[in-house]
Design a protein around this motif. Sequence first.
Motif, PDB file in Angstrom:
ATOM      1  N   ILE A 172       0.914  -1.052  -0.145  1.00 24.17           N
ATOM      2  CA  ILE A 172      -0.029  -0.166   0.112  1.00 24.17           C
ATOM      3  C   ILE A 172       1.000   1.356   0.025  1.00 24.17           C
ATOM      4  O   ILE A 172       1.771   1.388   0.803  1.00 24.17           O
ATOM      5  N   GLU A 173       0.708   2.086  -0.759  1.00 16.12           N
ATOM      6  CA  GLU A 173       1.449   3.175  -1.223  1.00 16.12           C
ATOM      7  C   GLU A 173       0.744   4.260  -1.498  1.00 16.12           C
ATOM      8  O   GLU A 173      -0.082   4.368  -2.512  1.00 16.12           O
ATOM      9  N   MET A 174       0.692   5.557  -0.843  1.00 18.02           N
ATOM     10  CA  MET A 174       0.108   6.756  -1.067  1.00 18.02           C
ATOM     11  C   MET A 174       0.867   7.873  -1.862  1.00 18.02           C
ATOM     12  O   MET A 174       0.232   8.756  -2.115  1.00 18.02           O
ATOM     13  N   ASP A 175       2.147   7.525  -1.853  1.00 17.12           N
ATOM     14  CA  ASP A 175       3.025   8.506  -2.837  1.00 17.12           C
ATOM     15  C   ASP A 175       3.094   7.884  -4.249  1.00 17.12           C
ATOM     16  O   ASP A 175       3.913   7.076  -4.378  1.00 17.12           O
ATOM     17  N   ARG A 176       2.396   8.571  -5.140  1.00 19.27           N
ATOM     18  CA  ARG A 176       2.483   8.016  -6.360  1.00 19.27           C
ATOM     19  C   ARG A 176       3.594   8.291  -7.435  1.00 19.27           C
ATOM     20  O   ARG A 176       3.785   7.721  -8.273  1.00 19.27           O
ATOM     21  N   ILE A 202      -1.239  -1.172  -4.172  1.00 16.34           N
ATOM     22  CA  ILE A 202      -2.509  -0.403  -3.906  1.00 16.34           C
ATOM     23  C   ILE A 202      -2.011   1.000  -3.693  1.00 16.34           C
ATOM     24  O   ILE A 202      -1.265   1.322  -2.664  1.00 16.34           O
ATOM     25  N   GLU A 203      -2.670   1.792  -4.450  1.00 13.70           N
ATOM     26  CA  GLU A 203      -2.564   3.396  -4.250  1.00 13.70           C
ATOM     27  C   GLU A 203      -3.657   3.607  -3.030  1.00 13.70           C
ATOM     28  O   GLU A 203      -4.748   3.562  -3.689  1.00 13.70           O
ATOM     29  N   GLY A 204      -3.129   4.248  -2.097  1.00 13.94           N
ATOM     30  CA  GLY A 204      -4.110   4.501  -1.087  1.00 13.94           C
ATOM     31  C   GLY A 204      -3.620   4.686   0.417  1.00 13.94           C
ATOM     32  O   GLY A 204      -2.361   4.698   0.489  1.00 13.94           O
ATOM     33  N   ASP A 205      -4.556   5.084   1.201  1.00 10.44           N
ATOM     34  CA  ASP A 205      -4.215   5.327   2.817  1.00 10.44           C
ATOM     35  C   ASP A 205      -4.325   4.259   3.614  1.00 10.44           C
ATOM     36  O   ASP A 205      -5.713   3.741   3.781  1.00 10.44           O
ATOM     37  N   ALA A 206      -3.303   3.743   3.968  1.00 13.54           N
ATOM     38  CA  ALA A 206      -3.499   2.373   4.657  1.00 13.54           C
ATOM     39  C   ALA A 206      -4.349   2.491   5.830  1.00 13.54           C
ATOM     40  O   ALA A 206      -5.016   1.352   6.467  1.00 13.54           O
TER      41      ALA A 206
END
Length: 275
Positions: free
Chosen positions: A72-76, A96-100
């Motif tokens: 899970i990574e929110m930094d594209r 998965i792009e998003g906020d864990a």
Amino acid sequence: MVDLPPIRDVIQRHGLSASKALGQNFLLDEQLLARIAALPGDLAGEKVLEVGPGPGGLTRALLRAGAKVTAIEMDRRCLPALAELGEAFPGQLTVIEGDALRLDHGALMEGEPFHVLSNLPYNVGTALFVKWLGGEAWPPQWRSLTLMFQREVADRIVASAGADAYGRLAVLGQWRSEARLAMKVHRSAFTPPPKVMSAIVHVTPAAMPEGVSARMLERLTEAAFGQRRKMLRQSLKSVPGALEALAALGIDETRRAETVSVAEFVSVARALGPV
């Protein structure tokens, strides 16, 4: 073994830099990363959840160990580097792009058992730890947690009653789990080096005490350690029945929270019943 460029080269090629706002500090030492990936044991064929993979240093160590990784990574900015890893290890990596903190981890892992390994972003590490340790359902879906924290946070998780670091995190981490300090990591291992030392905590589920509500224990410890310098008779008066439970169990209400053992907190929570 899949031949990969050094992590430092990946960071430079993609123009990446650690974001202070996202609590990022990159680990580049591949031998150290391999040691971290080995802490839970043999991961070949095992499902692993990783939060905040960044450029993929730990991710590549997990993939080399044969794990099936959901990251899970929110930094594209980091997604292209992770996509390259996915191509190098076909079928092993899902990003998965998003906020864990907002995602349902159990659903992401398709209801199957999994391990969590992560160099946690400093700004969300504690919140994620509490999320994984919470809830009434036990044993949890995760088989182990192998998590990098600031050293002072790691100390709080493994502390015993009476220690300066002992507090709510210790109770939540130990009342139905076994938590140990698995590895100390010097600040110089990171890019950029953080101002503080770090450590890895390894947690495995243990038997849950019978007749204890997780929500009640969380409420009890929040009240007790929210005013940790006050006597229990003051800090716990907001929890209905708590003072009566202390008396019935022979726990002196003039004690302070940091002197109350995990087992004693569990006994009080059992006496109080569900929230």
